[in-house]
Design a protein around this motif. Structure first.
Motif, short mmCIF file in Angstrom:
data_model
loop_
_atom_site.label_atom_id
_atom_site.label_comp_id
_atom_site.label_asym_id
_atom_site.label_seq_id
_atom_site.Cartn_x
_atom_site.Cartn_y
_atom_site.Cartn_z
N PHE A 161 14.30 -29.10 -2.31
CA PHE A 161 13.54 -28.22 -3.25
C PHE A 161 14.36 -27.80 -4.37
CE2 PHE A 161 12.28 -23.86 -4.70
CZ PHE A 161 10.82 -24.12 -4.75
N PRO A 162 13.83 -28.13 -5.77
CA PRO A 162 14.65 -27.95 -6.98
C PRO A 162 14.79 -26.64 -7.66
CG PRO A 162 12.52 -29.13 -7.53
CD PRO A 162 12.65 -28.74 -6.07
N GLY A 163 15.55 -25.74 -6.87
CA GLY A 163 15.34 -24.25 -7.41
C GLY A 163 15.94 -23.23 -6.25
N LYS A 164 15.59 -22.09 -6.79
CA LYS A 164 15.78 -20.95 -6.04
C LYS A 164 14.86 -21.00 -4.81
CE LYS A 164 16.75 -16.04 -5.58
NZ LYS A 164 16.90 -14.77 -6.48
N VAL A 165 15.34 -20.89 -3.57
CA VAL A 165 14.27 -21.27 -2.52
C VAL A 165 13.50 -19.91 -2.40
CG1 VAL A 165 15.42 -23.02 -1.30
CG2 VAL A 165 16.02 -20.40 -0.87
N PRO A 166 12.18 -20.12 -2.05
CA PRO A 166 11.10 -19.01 -1.91
C PRO A 166 11.81 -17.71 -0.62
CG PRO A 166 9.99 -21.02 -1.67
CD PRO A 166 11.20 -21.40 -1.54
N ILE A 167 11.31 -16.83 -0.77
CA ILE A 167 11.71 -15.89 0.21
C ILE A 167 11.18 -16.23 1.86
CG2 ILE A 167 11.29 -13.30 1.19
CD1 ILE A 167 11.42 -12.63 -1.67
N GLY A 168 11.99 -16.25 2.86
CA GLY A 168 11.48 -16.79 3.99
C GLY A 168 12.12 -18.14 4.04
N GLU A 175 15.72 -14.42 9.67
CA GLU A 175 15.45 -13.09 9.51
C GLU A 175 14.32 -12.52 8.38
OE1 GLU A 175 18.97 -11.52 7.72
OE2 GLU A 175 20.20 -12.03 9.14
N ARG A 176 13.73 -13.52 7.88
CA ARG A 176 12.77 -13.23 6.95
C ARG A 176 11.45 -13.97 7.05
NH1 ARG A 176 17.47 -12.85 4.37
NH2 ARG A 176 18.05 -10.96 3.36
N PHE A 177 11.48 -15.20 7.62
CA PHE A 177 10.19 -16.21 7.70
C PHE A 177 9.14 -15.59 8.51
CE2 PHE A 177 7.57 -19.58 9.44
CZ PHE A 177 7.49 -20.16 8.31
N ALA A 178 9.43 -14.88 9.46
CA ALA A 178 8.30 -14.40 10.42
C ALA A 178 7.36 -13.34 9.79
CB ALA A 178 8.66 -13.86 11.92
N LEU A 179 8.40 -12.34 8.92
CA LEU A 179 7.67 -11.27 8.07
C LEU A 179 6.85 -11.81 7.10
CD1 LEU A 179 7.53 -8.29 7.64
CD2 LEU A 179 9.50 -8.46 6.15
N VAL A 180 7.33 -12.80 6.28
CA VAL A 180 6.62 -13.42 5.19
C VAL A 180 5.32 -14.05 5.53
CG1 VAL A 180 6.75 -15.10 3.20
CG2 VAL A 180 8.73 -13.55 3.77
N ARG A 181 5.46 -14.87 6.80
CA ARG A 181 4.23 -15.42 7.33
C ARG A 181 3.39 -14.24 7.54
NH1 ARG A 181 2.55 -20.04 10.11
NH2 ARG A 181 0.23 -19.58 10.45
N ARG A 182 3.41 -13.35 8.19
CA ARG A 182 2.60 -12.14 8.61
C ARG A 182 1.99 -11.48 7.28
NH1 ARG A 182 5.26 -7.66 12.10
NH2 ARG A 182 3.29 -6.60 11.67
N MET A 183 2.82 -11.34 6.23
CA MET A 183 2.22 -11.07 5.14
C MET A 183 1.04 -11.91 4.36
SD MET A 183 5.93 -9.67 3.44
CE MET A 183 5.39 -9.36 1.65
N TRP A 184 1.56 -13.14 4.34
CA TRP A 184 0.45 -14.13 4.03
C TRP A 184 -0.79 -14.22 4.79
CZ3 TRP A 184 0.08 -15.97 -0.64
CH2 TRP A 184 1.01 -16.10 -1.53
N ASP A 185 -0.58 -14.02 5.98
CA ASP A 185 -1.88 -13.88 7.12
C ASP A 185 -2.66 -12.81 6.71
OD1 ASP A 185 -1.15 -16.27 8.45
OD2 ASP A 185 -0.10 -14.98 10.10
N MET A 186 -1.87 -11.60 6.31
CA MET A 186 -2.91 -10.37 5.91
C MET A 186 -3.53 -10.68 4.55
SD MET A 186 0.23 -7.49 6.91
CE MET A 186 -0.82 -6.18 6.63
N SER A 210 -0.28 -4.08 -2.83
CA SER A 210 0.33 -2.83 -2.62
C SER A 210 0.55 -2.37 -1.26
CB SER A 210 -0.10 -1.80 -3.63
OG SER A 210 -1.32 -1.42 -3.47
N GLN A 211 -0.66 -2.36 -0.59
CA GLN A 211 -0.58 -2.05 0.87
C GLN A 211 0.15 -2.95 1.79
OE1 GLN A 211 -5.22 -2.20 1.39
NE2 GLN A 211 -5.23 -0.19 1.86
N ILE A 212 0.12 -4.26 1.54
CA ILE A 212 0.91 -5.23 2.20
C ILE A 212 2.54 -4.93 2.00
CG2 ILE A 212 1.50 -7.70 2.56
CD1 ILE A 212 -1.42 -8.33 1.80
N ALA A 213 2.67 -4.66 0.71
CA ALA A 213 3.97 -4.42 0.30
C ALA A 213 4.63 -2.98 1.24
CB ALA A 213 4.27 -4.16 -1.09
N ARG A 214 4.00 -1.97 1.10
CA ARG A 214 4.15 -0.78 2.00
C ARG A 214 4.37 -1.11 3.42
NH1 ARG A 214 0.57 1.70 -1.84
NH2 ARG A 214 -1.45 1.66 0.04
N ILE A 215 3.48 -1.86 4.04
CA ILE A 215 3.57 -2.15 5.44
C ILE A 215 4.72 -3.02 5.93
CG2 ILE A 215 2.60 -3.55 7.21
CD1 ILE A 215 -0.03 -2.89 6.09
N ALA A 216 5.35 -4.16 4.85
CA ALA A 216 6.26 -4.93 4.96
C ALA A 216 7.62 -4.27 4.91
CB ALA A 216 6.54 -6.03 4.01
#
Length: 211
Positions: A158-165, A185-196, A205-211
């Motif tokens: 990956f040529p750059g800063k890696v994504p969160i997760g 530490e972060r992958f599972a949380l990010v995956r749940r956010m995308w599922d939502m 904004s709702q997802i951000a507050r939940i996260a």
């Protein structure tokens, strides 16, 4: 009292997010260093002439605070500049040329850096050579970074800063090859956010507050 102590100084600090500025002192640190120098040497900094700018200097005519500094020099509000390093003023030949011409015409009566000084009566080559080195360093670093990114992409990295997760890792303890792997530490949380997000039932904004 010498001539340098009789001048009216503006203080200019600059730092960008570009690769060449990663190791440069912060804006506040630059300002503090130059204020300390001014106090020790008896230099007077004009009120409202302290400029902090978070922009790259590789492309000309993109810095509002730098332009304001030049305007104050041209109208005589200030007649000298305090700067952490010469490369804080410019990294492109156009603006370096403007500064050099103003120094030659004595609109700028002194450029005082933490490690050196440039005066109108000095050999014109001093500032010119330092400015050219600053510009070339910026160009060389840009080319090196682009080559590195291209090489990573060709090798499937990956040529750059890696994504969160995700996170960077080395293939082996002594290896210089960097790979991308899941961040436990972060992958599972990010995956749940995308599922939502995909349910269509939540706003960002709702997802951000939940996260």
């Amino acid at each position: 009292m010498n001539n340098l102590q009789e001048l009216k100084y503006g203080l200019y600090a600059r730092k960008s997010n570009e690769s060449e500025d990663k190791q440069v002192a912060s804006l506040d640190d630059q300002v503090e260093v130059m204020k300390d120098l001014a106090e020790r040497e008896g230099y007077r900094i004009v009120q409202k002439a302290i400029f902090r700018e978070s922009k790259s200097a590789k492309i000309p005519y993109k810095r509002e605070k730098f332009d304001k500094l030049l305007e104050m020099l041209k109208n005589g509000t200030i007649d000298a500049v305090l700067i952490y390093k010469s490369n804080r003023l410019s990294r492109n030949p156009i603006e370096s040329g403007i500064v050099q011409q103003m120094l030659f015409d004595k609109y700028i009566k002194a450029i005082v850096a933490s490690d050196k000084r440039y005066l109108p009566d000095d050999n014109a080559m001093y500032f010119s050579l330092d400015a050219a080195q600053d510009t070339q360093f910026s160009r060389d670093l840009s080319v090196t970074v682009k080559r590195g990114m291209t090489s990573k992409a060709k090798h499937g990295v990956f040529p750059g800063k890696v994504p969160i997760g995700y996170k960077n890792a080395r293939e082996g303890e002594l290896s210089n090859i960097r790979t991308v792997e899941i961040d436990p530490e972060r992958f599972a949380l990010v995956r749940r956010m995308w599922d939502m997000v995909l349910t269509g039932q939540y706003s960002v904004s709702q997802i951000a507050r939940i996260a």
